[in-house]
Design an enzyme around this catalytic site. Structure first.
Site, PDB file in Angstrom:
ATOM      1  N   CYS A  30      46.374 -61.260  17.772  1.00  0.00           N
ATOM      2  CA  CYS A  30      46.650 -61.592  16.167  1.00  0.00           C
ATOM      3  C   CYS A  30      48.327 -61.300  15.163  1.00  0.00           C
ATOM      4  CB  CYS A  30      45.677 -59.886  15.959  1.00  0.00           C
ATOM      5  SG  CYS A  30      44.191 -60.597  15.633  1.00  0.00           S
TER       6      CYS A  30
ATOM      7  N   GLU B 121      49.324 -59.195  14.095  1.00  0.00           N
ATOM      8  CA  GLU B 121      50.479 -58.535  13.750  1.00  0.00           C
ATOM      9  C   GLU B 121      51.298 -57.595  15.461  1.00  0.00           C
ATOM     10  OE1 GLU B 121      47.495 -59.094  12.350  1.00  0.00           O
ATOM     11  OE2 GLU B 121      47.262 -57.957  10.605  1.00  0.00           O
TER      12      GLU B 121
ATOM     13  N   CYS C 277      43.227 -55.754  11.277  1.00  0.00           N
ATOM     14  CA  CYS C 277      41.994 -55.766  12.194  1.00  0.00           C
ATOM     15  C   CYS C 277      41.936 -54.141  12.769  1.00  0.00           C
ATOM     16  CB  CYS C 277      41.572 -56.649  13.439  1.00  0.00           C
ATOM     17  SG  CYS C 277      42.590 -56.877  14.618  1.00  0.00           S
TER      18      CYS C 277
HETATM   19  N1  THU Z   1      43.915 -62.411  12.376  1.00  0.00           N
HETATM   20  C1  THU Z   1      45.151 -62.175  12.660  1.00  0.00           C
HETATM   21  O1  THU Z   1      45.821 -62.643  13.110  1.00  0.00           O
HETATM   22  N2  THU Z   1      45.550 -60.682  11.530  1.00  0.00           N
HETATM   23  C2  THU Z   1      44.626 -59.674  11.164  1.00  0.00           C
HETATM   24  O2  THU Z   1      44.245 -58.929  10.636  1.00  0.00           O
HETATM   25  C3  THU Z   1      43.121 -60.777  11.072  1.00  0.00           C
HETATM   26  C4  THU Z   1      42.661 -61.607  12.490  1.00  0.00           C
HETATM   27  C5  THU Z   1      43.804 -63.267  13.481  1.00  0.00           C
HETATM   28  C6  THU Z   1      43.211 -63.696  14.175  1.00  0.00           C
HETATM   29  C7  THU Z   1      41.824 -64.517  14.811  1.00  0.00           C
HETATM   30  O3  THU Z   1      43.278 -65.527  15.430  1.00  0.00           O
HETATM   31  C8  THU Z   1      42.185 -65.214  12.896  1.00  0.00           C
HETATM   32  O4  THU Z   1      42.894 -64.199  12.236  1.00  0.00           O
HETATM   33  C9  THU Z   1      41.004 -65.050  12.422  1.00  0.00           C
HETATM   34  O5  THU Z   1      39.854 -64.374  13.056  1.00  0.00           O
END
Ligand code: THU
Length: 161
Positions: free
Chosen positions: A73, A75, A112
């Site tokens: 992610c 973050e 998440c």
């Molecule tokens: N994702 C993030 O980068 N940050 C979040 O807070 C939620 C989800 C990304 C993970 C994945 O690459 C895509 O978003 C879909 O879930």
């Protein structure tokens, strides 16, 4: 028996125009940073940009992988980068935005569960709350004064000592 309640307050702005100058700038950076995401599998592009207490700006974006669980992610990419480039410099605020090929980016998303845990560890480690500024490419903006508020009953290092 006693019932406890957990609640927290956060700020809701109708639009980026209502934010102060610095927050609006950081959110615009996060909106733009979504363009650096590598998300060919979800087509969901996340940008997270931190402002540190010394004024430094660091960006992170989600980086996916053909082996899906390898993806990270935005973050956590951001936190690892901040820790490596600016060790021991506290984070003041992080703006998080997204864009998508499939859905409209018109409301805030929040980190998440795994990223909430990582944000909390960073707050604890540097002993400073991290403000979160959450918004899509347009529409409402949520401002949360500490990432820890998103993770009640968290498991922290204090349980290990
Ligand atoms: N994702 C993030 O980068 N940050 C979040 O807070 C939620 C989800 C990304 C993970 C994945 O690459 C895509 O978003 C879909 O879930």
């Amino acid at each position: 028996m006693k019932e406890n309640k957990f609640e927290f307050q956060y700020e809701v702005y109708d639009d980026i125009a209502e934010l102060d100058k610095q927050d609006a700038w950081l959110l615009r950076e996060a909106r733009t940073a979504t363009g650096q995401a590598y998300a060919p599998y979800s087509n969901f592009y996340v940008g997270a940009v931190a402002m540190l207490v010394n004024g430094s700006i660091v960006a992170g974006t989600n980086q996916e992988n053909a082996s899906y669980p390898v993806g990270i992610c935005a973050e956590r990419v951001l936190l690892g980068t901040v820790a490596s480039l600016h060790p021991n410099v506290e984070i003041k605020s992080i703006a998080i935005s997204y864009s998508s090929d499939n859905v409209k980016s018109d409301h805030p998303i929040s980190p998440c569960g795994m990223c909430r845990q990582a944000l909390l560890e960073y707050e604890t480690r540097l002993k400073k709350p991290i403000r979160l500024i959450l918004s899509g490419q347009e529409g409402k903006v949520f401002v949360i004064r500490s990432a820890s508020l998103l993770l009640p009953f968290a498991f922290t290092s204090s349980e290990l000592k």
